[in-house]
Scaffold this active site. Sequence first.
Site, PDB file in Angstrom:
ATOM      1  N   SER A  31       0.821  -1.206   0.000  1.00 10.35           N
ATOM      2  CA  SER A  31       0.000   0.000   0.000  1.00 10.35           C
ATOM      3  C   SER A  31       0.853   1.253   0.000  1.00 10.35           C
ATOM      4  O   SER A  31       0.321   2.356  -0.101  1.00 10.35           O
ATOM      5  CB  SER A  31      -0.917   0.000   1.218  1.00 10.35           C
ATOM      6  N   HIS A  37      -2.206  -2.513  -6.377  1.00 11.21           N
ATOM      7  CA  HIS A  37      -2.701  -2.231  -5.020  1.00 11.21           C
ATOM      8  C   HIS A  37      -4.225  -2.367  -4.991  1.00 11.21           C
ATOM      9  O   HIS A  37      -4.939  -1.507  -5.513  1.00 11.21           O
ATOM     10  CB  HIS A  37      -2.254  -0.823  -4.612  1.00 11.21           C
ATOM     11  N   GLU A  45      -5.248  -0.031  -7.964  1.00 15.24           N
ATOM     12  CA  GLU A  45      -4.322   1.062  -8.269  1.00 15.24           C
ATOM     13  C   GLU A  45      -3.020   0.409  -8.755  1.00 15.24           C
ATOM     14  O   GLU A  45      -2.387  -0.326  -8.002  1.00 15.24           O
ATOM     15  CB  GLU A  45      -4.111   1.828  -6.968  1.00 15.24           C
ATOM     16  N   ASN A  71      -3.545   6.457  -1.094  1.00 16.44           N
ATOM     17  CA  ASN A  71      -3.084   6.704   0.277  1.00 16.44           C
ATOM     18  C   ASN A  71      -2.438   8.074   0.447  1.00 16.44           C
ATOM     19  O   ASN A  71      -2.415   8.623   1.554  1.00 16.44           O
ATOM     20  CB  ASN A  71      -2.143   5.595   0.743  1.00 16.44           C
TER      21      ASN A  71
HETATM   22  N1  CAA Z   1     -18.613 -10.697  -2.220  1.00 17.73           N
HETATM   23  C1  CAA Z   1     -19.294  -9.946  -3.127  1.00 17.73           C
HETATM   24  N2  CAA Z   1     -20.071  -8.896  -2.799  1.00 17.73           N
HETATM   25  C2  CAA Z   1     -20.216  -8.631  -1.509  1.00 17.73           C
HETATM   26  C3  CAA Z   1     -19.569  -9.378  -0.497  1.00 17.73           C
HETATM   27  C4  CAA Z   1     -18.735 -10.459  -0.907  1.00 17.73           C
HETATM   28  N3  CAA Z   1     -18.089 -11.212  -0.046  1.00 17.73           N
HETATM   29  N4  CAA Z   1     -19.897  -8.853   0.699  1.00 17.73           N
HETATM   30  C5  CAA Z   1     -20.697  -7.818   0.454  1.00 17.73           C
HETATM   31  N5  CAA Z   1     -20.913  -7.681  -0.869  1.00 17.73           N
HETATM   32  C6  CAA Z   1     -21.685  -6.638  -1.550  1.00 17.73           C
HETATM   33  C7  CAA Z   1     -23.094  -6.491  -0.993  1.00 17.73           C
HETATM   34  O1  CAA Z   1     -23.977  -7.365  -1.631  1.00 17.73           O
HETATM   35  C8  CAA Z   1     -23.396  -5.047  -1.292  1.00 17.73           C
HETATM   36  O2  CAA Z   1     -23.731  -4.926  -2.676  1.00 17.73           O
HETATM   37  P1  CAA Z   1     -24.910  -3.919  -3.175  1.00 17.73           P
HETATM   38  O3  CAA Z   1     -24.418  -2.537  -2.807  1.00 17.73           O
HETATM   39  O4  CAA Z   1     -24.966  -4.155  -4.643  1.00 17.73           O
HETATM   40  O5  CAA Z   1     -26.116  -4.349  -2.416  1.00 17.73           O
HETATM   41  C9  CAA Z   1     -22.060  -4.348  -1.115  1.00 17.73           C
HETATM   42  O6  CAA Z   1     -21.066  -5.373  -1.289  1.00 17.73           O
HETATM   43  C10 CAA Z   1     -21.911  -3.713   0.265  1.00 17.73           C
HETATM   44  O7  CAA Z   1     -22.027  -4.741   1.253  1.00 17.73           O
HETATM   45  P2  CAA Z   1     -22.794  -4.603   2.649  1.00 17.73           P
HETATM   46  O8  CAA Z   1     -24.181  -4.116   2.402  1.00 17.73           O
HETATM   47  O9  CAA Z   1     -22.622  -5.831   3.427  1.00 17.73           O
HETATM   48  O10 CAA Z   1     -21.970  -3.583   3.431  1.00 17.73           O
HETATM   49  P3  CAA Z   1     -22.082  -2.053   3.577  1.00 17.73           P
HETATM   50  O11 CAA Z   1     -23.074  -1.439   2.669  1.00 17.73           O
HETATM   51  O12 CAA Z   1     -22.185  -1.841   5.035  1.00 17.73           O
HETATM   52  O13 CAA Z   1     -20.630  -1.627   3.036  1.00 17.73           O
HETATM   53  C11 CAA Z   1     -18.300  -1.511   2.907  1.00 17.73           C
HETATM   54  C12 CAA Z   1     -19.486  -2.159   3.582  1.00 17.73           C
HETATM   55  C13 CAA Z   1     -18.214  -1.995   1.444  1.00 17.73           C
HETATM   56  C14 CAA Z   1     -17.046  -1.954   3.651  1.00 17.73           C
HETATM   57  C15 CAA Z   1     -18.511   0.035   2.904  1.00 17.73           C
HETATM   58  O14 CAA Z   1     -18.745   0.468   4.213  1.00 17.73           O
HETATM   59  C16 CAA Z   1     -17.346   0.759   2.335  1.00 17.73           C
HETATM   60  O15 CAA Z   1     -17.190   0.890   1.129  1.00 17.73           O
HETATM   61  N6  CAA Z   1     -16.473   1.290   3.237  1.00 17.73           N
HETATM   62  C17 CAA Z   1     -15.274   1.994   2.852  1.00 17.73           C
HETATM   63  C18 CAA Z   1     -14.222   0.984   2.498  1.00 17.73           C
HETATM   64  C19 CAA Z   1     -12.965   1.638   2.013  1.00 17.73           C
HETATM   65  O16 CAA Z   1     -12.835   2.844   1.968  1.00 17.73           O
HETATM   66  N7  CAA Z   1     -12.008   0.799   1.637  1.00 17.73           N
HETATM   67  C20 CAA Z   1     -10.728   1.255   1.223  1.00 17.73           C
HETATM   68  C21 CAA Z   1      -9.856   1.310   2.409  1.00 17.73           C
HETATM   69  S1  CAA Z   1      -8.289   1.972   1.982  1.00 17.73           S
HETATM   70  C22 CAA Z   1      -7.446   0.696   1.375  1.00 17.73           C
HETATM   71  O17 CAA Z   1      -7.857  -0.428   1.296  1.00 17.73           O
HETATM   72  C23 CAA Z   1      -6.107   1.055   0.903  1.00 17.73           C
HETATM   73  C24 CAA Z   1      -5.020   0.960   1.898  1.00 17.73           C
HETATM   74  O18 CAA Z   1      -3.915   0.700   1.495  1.00 17.73           O
HETATM   75  C25 CAA Z   1      -5.194   1.279   3.326  1.00 17.73           C
END
Ligand code: CAA
Length: 292
Positions: A119, A140, A152, A190
């Site tokens: 990352s 990434h 990314e 990031n």
């Molecule tokens: N496989 C496929 N699809 C799935 C799944 C799985 N295992 N689990 C959930 N889904 C789908 C759901 O069906 C849902 O789809 P729809 O929108 O089409 O209905 C969608 O994914 C969202 O799932 P949930 O309803 O269970 O969850 P939520 O709405 O509470 O969202 C979340 C959860 C996706 C984590 C959301 O809160 C989110 O996007 N959060 C931000 C995450 C983020 O910013 N990530 C990046 C972090 S930074 C990083 O990773 C880089 C680094 O280096 C630090």
Amino acid sequence: MDIRTVGVVGCGLMGSGIAEVCARAGYATRVRELNPDLLHTGQQRIERSLQTAVERGKLEAAERDAALGRISGTTSLDDFADCDLVIEAATENPQIKRQTFTELDRICPPRTILASNTSSIPIIQMATATQRPDKVLGMHFMNPVPVMRLIEYVRTLTTSDETLETARAFGTSLGKRIIVSKDRAGFIVNFLLIPYLCEAVRMLEQGFASREDIDVGMMLGTSYPMGPLTLLDYVGLDTTLFIADILFDEFKEPRFAAPTLLRQMVTAGYLGRKTGRGFYDYGAGEQPPASR
Ligand code: CAA
């Protein structure tokens, strides 16, 4: 070049997600962990996630079974000898990563593309541990990998056009959108995300607002799915601190300096969801605003 077989180094949170999306897209997928216990835990995580996808109507049961059938686990990198692409998602330690790339370079045929899911660590450090720096790039993925639509890519000074285009076609075949960054600590996401998360911690540390109001402010004010403190708990406070330190080392800019509160919480073992406590105390039943 055609990619058919993919190796994934590491079956933790990111490695298991990467293996899952590769297998779902039809690729024969090998995943390597350090010992059978870690491998078993990682494979269970993949099974759970595929099951969730079925329950959410994103995947047919038969597709889940086919994806599981495409994944094989190993504890030896030697089993990557016929991989067309290897994605390294091991621990964020530059020495371990360099060593892994040197080993992969020895084991894999010259055609194999080697990618790192780091990352924040500049990819050139891994590229120069191999004899094929033209075939090394950053890939990434975002957490949670099966849900987030972005990968990314990081192109170093030495990555060839052919490597980038082959990798781009592969990433697109996973159903992801590809963005390309130059090889600088933090890349695109990031570089923007970490100062924002650090500012949120500073705001809390200074008593400027409550944790809920900071989170709700960004959720309802800017339509982010999670507020910054909830996201910190989700990503892991240790991971965020590690990236902030790398960015600060590289750029020496105050916006990347980790707040004292973040550092102290990591020292205390409050790493977020994975330890049951971060900015919210999940062990005590607290729910961040995103899940209320
Ligand atoms: N496989 C496929 N699809 C799935 C799944 C799985 N295992 N689990 C959930 N889904 C789908 C759901 O069906 C849902 O789809 P729809 O929108 O089409 O209905 C969608 O994914 C969202 O799932 P949930 O309803 O269970 O969850 P939520 O709405 O509470 O969202 C979340 C959860 C996706 C984590 C959301 O809160 C989110 O996007 N959060 C931000 C995450 C983020 O910013 N990530 C990046 C972090 S930074 C990083 O990773 C880089 C680094 O280096 C630090």
